[in-house]
Design an enzyme around this catalytic site. Sequence first.
Site, PDB file in Angstrom:
ATOM      1  N   ASP A 216      -0.156  50.562  79.688  1.00 56.01           N
ATOM      2  CA  ASP A 216      -0.186  49.179  80.449  1.00 56.01           C
ATOM      3  C   ASP A 216      -0.439  47.732  79.928  1.00 56.01           C
ATOM      4  O   ASP A 216      -0.544  47.743  78.509  1.00 56.01           O
ATOM      5  CB  ASP A 216      -1.765  48.915  81.099  1.00 56.01           C
ATOM      6  CG  ASP A 216      -2.471  48.840  80.246  1.00 56.01           C
ATOM      7  OD1 ASP A 216      -3.322  50.104  78.853  1.00 56.01           O
ATOM      8  OD2 ASP A 216      -3.466  48.547  80.576  1.00 56.01           O
ATOM      9  N   GLU A 217       0.108  46.473  80.513  1.00 54.67           N
ATOM     10  CA  GLU A 217      -0.179  45.442  79.698  1.00 54.67           C
ATOM     11  C   GLU A 217       0.500  44.944  78.590  1.00 54.67           C
ATOM     12  O   GLU A 217      -0.324  44.708  77.817  1.00 54.67           O
ATOM     13  CB  GLU A 217      -1.790  44.878  80.123  1.00 54.67           C
ATOM     14  CG  GLU A 217      -2.029  45.169  81.244  1.00 54.67           C
ATOM     15  CD  GLU A 217      -3.063  44.211  81.378  1.00 54.67           C
ATOM     16  OE1 GLU A 217      -3.628  43.168  82.215  1.00 54.67           O
ATOM     17  OE2 GLU A 217      -4.456  44.799  80.340  1.00 54.67           O
TER      18      GLU A 217
END
Length: 416
Positions: A216-217
């Site tokens: 993620d991210e």
Amino acid sequence: MDETYRVDVDAADSGTGVAFVTADSLWGVLRGLETFTQLMFSNGEGGLYIRQASIADRPRYSHRGVLLDTSRHYFRISTIKDFLDAMAMNKFNVFHWHIVDDQSFPFVSIKYPALAEGGAYSEDMVYTVEDVEDIIEYARVRGIRVIPEFDTPGHTESWGVGLPGFTTTCYGDDGLPDGTFGPVDPSNEDVYTLMTHLLEEIVMRFPEKYIHLGGDEVSFGFNCWLSNPQIQAWMKSLNISTPQEIESVYIARLLSLVEALPTSPEYVIWQEVIDNDIQVKPATIVEVWKGGWEAEMNKVTGQGLRAILSSCWYLDHINNGNDWQTYYNCEPESFGGTDAQNQLVIGGEACMWSEYVDDTNVMPRVWPRASSVAERLWSPKDTEHNGHTGRRMEEHRCRMVGRGYDAEPPNGPGFC
């Protein structure tokens, strides 16, 4: 994990005065004993009454988890054990251990001790081999699985402190290193060797079918990857041009490493991996955490993949008032999917990211707010928030306080 159980309590004045907890598994016995204890209440004179009852119960979802981030703040072993006790009291069965992140790497690796030596806040703020074994066993005897998360390619700044070259060196407009570092350097073959050996160690030390691989991210807007000459040359050799493609190449390689491990572990990933159209195997579990989760759940299950929901239950988001009601009213299957898609929803997780919590305040920040998530994930789909729910939440909070846990007031003024 079969958690089905039955509890029967006969009143002494009308029956045998005997109670039975019946189940086909140890885990069902544990859940039944918890319900049995919650049938007890004070007689006001230092003794206990127990309610007459006949209960046949089972959880709706098989995955009912709580995430705890032990990187942004370090938590003592005693705090984690209190956390696990409270989870068992609320019939959660998965401890999602977000053990490392940008800020620190407290996990002591046998194969790569430099990771913690360089990446932990201090030599005292680490989880040793013995600590990890202790936590896993403490959770196991309470019917809780421990799923570790080692998130890459983003959230890895602390990795590069102990192992220079693991993360990407960022370059400035002058064509020179600017002193900052970005995500994993996917052009460095040594990265994949390290990940192979580290994954081998993780699956050996965590006796769990699943590992959470993150994904993620990644900071695409930071452009660190694109500033690095070595990565530019690597991209050219692969005929790719965007950060999204870089991540796709890395994640695909990472998944192939996991699939090649002798123990054949399965994996959980955050939703970005699917959003970036990376191919995953059918057994993959996708954790949905962003806003607009209904469309994402529909997308994930529409691809035939299993999903767990956490979007509704970020406990680090604090609102003034009894926000547990909002958590309670989040229905994981309210995304308009077919019956077949709903079958692919295997549960959810309440998430406590630790930017603003540590040993001093994590328990009251989580409990009893997470209790509403536990009930939502356990109870039948048609269970609704009604006039009794708030009173039961208040009683449950007092029950937790009575057992010694620092659970905060859920409904405003009152007392136990």
